[in-house]
Scaffold this motif. Structure first.
Motif, mmCIF file in Angstrom:
data_model
loop_
_atom_site.group_PDB
_atom_site.id
_atom_site.type_symbol
_atom_site.label_atom_id
_atom_site.label_comp_id
_atom_site.label_asym_id
_atom_site.label_seq_id
_atom_site.Cartn_x
_atom_site.Cartn_y
_atom_site.Cartn_z
ATOM 1 N N GLN A 1 24.276 35.692 43.865
ATOM 2 C CA GLN A 1 25.024 36.603 43.002
ATOM 3 C C GLN A 1 25.948 35.868 42.028
ATOM 4 O O GLN A 1 26.892 36.451 41.513
ATOM 5 N N LEU A 2 25.672 34.591 41.788
ATOM 6 C CA LEU A 2 26.537 33.807 40.911
ATOM 7 C C LEU A 2 26.194 34.077 39.442
ATOM 8 O O LEU A 2 25.683 33.219 38.723
ATOM 9 N N ARG A 3 26.482 35.310 39.006
ATOM 10 C CA ARG A 3 26.256 35.707 37.623
ATOM 11 C C ARG A 3 27.447 36.534 37.153
ATOM 12 O O ARG A 3 27.801 37.543 37.784
ATOM 13 N N VAL A 4 28.051 36.117 36.055
ATOM 14 C CA VAL A 4 29.206 36.831 35.514
ATOM 15 C C VAL A 4 28.732 38.145 34.898
ATOM 16 O O VAL A 4 27.784 38.157 34.109
ATOM 17 N N PRO A 5 29.363 39.259 35.245
ATOM 18 C CA PRO A 5 28.941 40.550 34.677
ATOM 19 C C PRO A 5 29.284 40.622 33.190
ATOM 20 O O PRO A 5 30.071 39.819 32.675
ATOM 21 N N THR A 6 28.720 41.585 32.523
ATOM 22 C CA THR A 6 28.990 41.780 31.102
ATOM 23 C C THR A 6 29.428 43.224 30.868
ATOM 24 O O THR A 6 29.357 44.067 31.763
ATOM 25 N N GLY A 7 29.882 43.494 29.646
ATOM 26 C CA GLY A 7 30.249 44.858 29.275
ATOM 27 C C GLY A 7 31.422 45.400 30.060
ATOM 28 O O GLY A 7 32.386 44.688 30.366
ATOM 29 N N VAL A 8 31.349 46.672 30.416
ATOM 30 C CA VAL A 8 32.447 47.352 31.121
ATOM 31 C C VAL A 8 32.778 46.691 32.454
ATOM 32 O O VAL A 8 33.959 46.499 32.772
ATOM 33 N N PRO A 9 31.792 46.323 33.293
ATOM 34 C CA PRO A 9 32.131 45.650 34.561
ATOM 35 C C PRO A 9 32.951 44.385 34.368
ATOM 36 O O PRO A 9 33.833 44.076 35.177
ATOM 37 N N LEU A 10 32.678 43.642 33.291
ATOM 38 C CA LEU A 10 33.447 42.430 33.025
ATOM 39 C C LEU A 10 34.903 42.760 32.742
ATOM 40 O O LEU A 10 35.820 42.123 33.281
ATOM 41 N N TRP A 11 35.131 43.777 31.894
ATOM 42 C CA TRP A 11 36.504 44.165 31.557
ATOM 43 C C TRP A 11 37.237 44.705 32.779
ATOM 44 O O TRP A 11 38.433 44.463 32.970
ATOM 45 N N LEU A 12 36.527 45.427 33.612
ATOM 46 C CA LEU A 12 37.141 45.923 34.838
ATOM 47 C C LEU A 12 37.494 44.774 35.770
ATOM 48 O O LEU A 12 38.556 44.772 36.407
ATOM 49 N N ALA A 13 36.618 43.782 35.864
ATOM 50 C CA ALA A 13 36.880 42.617 36.714
ATOM 51 C C ALA A 13 38.087 41.839 36.194
ATOM 52 O O ALA A 13 38.917 41.360 36.982
ATOM 53 N N LEU A 14 38.205 41.707 34.881
ATOM 54 C CA LEU A 14 39.361 41.026 34.293
ATOM 55 C C LEU A 14 40.644 41.797 34.583
ATOM 56 O O LEU A 14 41.684 41.200 34.890
ATOM 57 N N SER A 15 40.577 43.118 34.503
ATOM 58 C CA SER A 15 41.745 43.951 34.814
ATOM 59 C C SER A 15 42.149 43.790 36.275
ATOM 60 O O SER A 15 43.336 43.713 36.603
ATOM 61 N N ALA A 16 41.154 43.730 37.152
ATOM 62 C CA ALA A 16 41.433 43.541 38.572
ATOM 63 C C ALA A 16 42.130 42.207 38.812
ATOM 64 O O ALA A 16 43.021 42.088 39.658
ATOM 65 N N GLY A 17 41.749 41.192 38.048
ATOM 66 C CA GLY A 17 42.380 39.883 38.174
ATOM 67 C C GLY A 17 43.842 39.904 37.782
ATOM 68 O O GLY A 17 44.683 39.270 38.422
ATOM 69 N N VAL A 18 44.162 40.627 36.717
ATOM 70 C CA VAL A 18 45.559 40.745 36.270
ATOM 71 C C VAL A 18 46.384 41.493 37.316
ATOM 72 O O VAL A 18 47.495 41.082 37.672
#
Length: 277
Positions: free
Chosen positions: A195-212
């Motif tokens: 599963q070592l694949r960075v998501p794109t689109g909305v999932p990516l932005w959600l993942a970045l928000s989760a990190g913050v």
């Protein structure tokens, strides 16, 4: 207040990460959110007074390993077992481990605070119960799932205990090393799981928000532990499922069970009892 800010941060972060995990595999979300939190904490640590010492590095790395294994085992348990059983059992261990260690270390909360802890433990279980009986029939609570559930709860609970041992003069550096260890671990786990694949689109932005949000929650957690009893702070932070459930109700219009409502009311009562005690 710091403990509640941490609980809110974890609760919202779980909600955002959960939404992202509905579109892509959960590990693909974590391999973005954890490294981002690592970078943010590293930058912030430069502006907060703190010293990088051996204990700061050691306790931070140990905390990161606890977090990584906790996430790994928790998702594995949710994937194989009934969520209605796995989630409450994990939550009760997350809340109970800091209490046990706090008492063993000599902490003696007042009678009112102890009663608040008991109410909070019940609240965590009630709030975490959010799926129908159909899920139980589709996923069995096997011996493997039981061990994964216990392991994840102990790992998350030990996370509070370990980071509480970090020297206070280290600033945010223990959190930095915790996220370094956790990031390395989740990346390796994702690699093994394919599963070592960075998501794109909305999932990516959600993942970045989760990190913050995870960054805010971790800083509040550290400062709360440094300024109060482990037994009380750990329980307050473990109320984070209430935030996740509340957002599911408000944003996703999900149905909340009668027991979850009782749990959220009990959580508010527990906060008042612990703070007052």
């Amino acid at each position: 207040m710091l403990a509640l800010v941490s609980a809110a941060g974890y609760g919202v972060s779980d909600f955002v990460g959960g939404i992202a995990s509905r579109r892509v595999a959960a590990l693909r979300v974590v391999i973005v959110s954890y490294p981002l939190a690592m970078v943010l904490l590293s930058v912030l640590a430069l502006f907060v007074d703190g010293h990088v010492t051996g204990p700061a590095v050691w306790w931070g790395l140990l905390c990161g390993f606890c977090q990584a294994f906790g996430v790994w085992w928790f998702y594995a348990a949710l994937g194989s077992g009934p969520i209605s059983v796995v989630s409450p059992l994990t939550a009760i261990l997350v809340a109970g481990v800091p209490v046990g260690f706090g008492v063993l270390m000599g902490e003696r909360p007042s009678a009112v605070a102890l009663a608040g802890i008991a109410v909070a433990l019940v609240a965590v279980v009630l709030v975490s119960r959010g799926v129908s009986d159909e899920d139980v029939t589709e996923h069995r609570f096997t011996t493997k799932v039981a061990w994964l559930t216990v392991g994840s709860g102990l790992a998350f609970g030990l996370n509070f205990v370990v980071i509480n041992e970090a020297p206070h003069d280290a600033g945010l550096w223990p959190l930095v090393f915790a996220r370094i260890a956790a990031s390395v671990m989740v990346v390796l786990i994702a690699l093994v799981a394919g599963q070592l694949r960075v998501p794109t689109g909305v999932p990516l932005w959600l993942a970045l928000s989760a990190g913050v949000l995870d960054t805010v929650a971790n800083i509040a957690m550290l400062w709360a532990l440094q300024n109060s009893l482990l037994s009380l702070t750990g329980v307050l932070i473990s109320l984070y499922p209430a935030g996740t459930v509340a957002l599911a109700l408000l944003v996703l219009k999900e149905k909340v069970t009668r027991w979850q409502v009782v749990g959220m009311v009990a959580a508010l009562a527990a906060v008042a009892m612990i703070a007052g005690g």
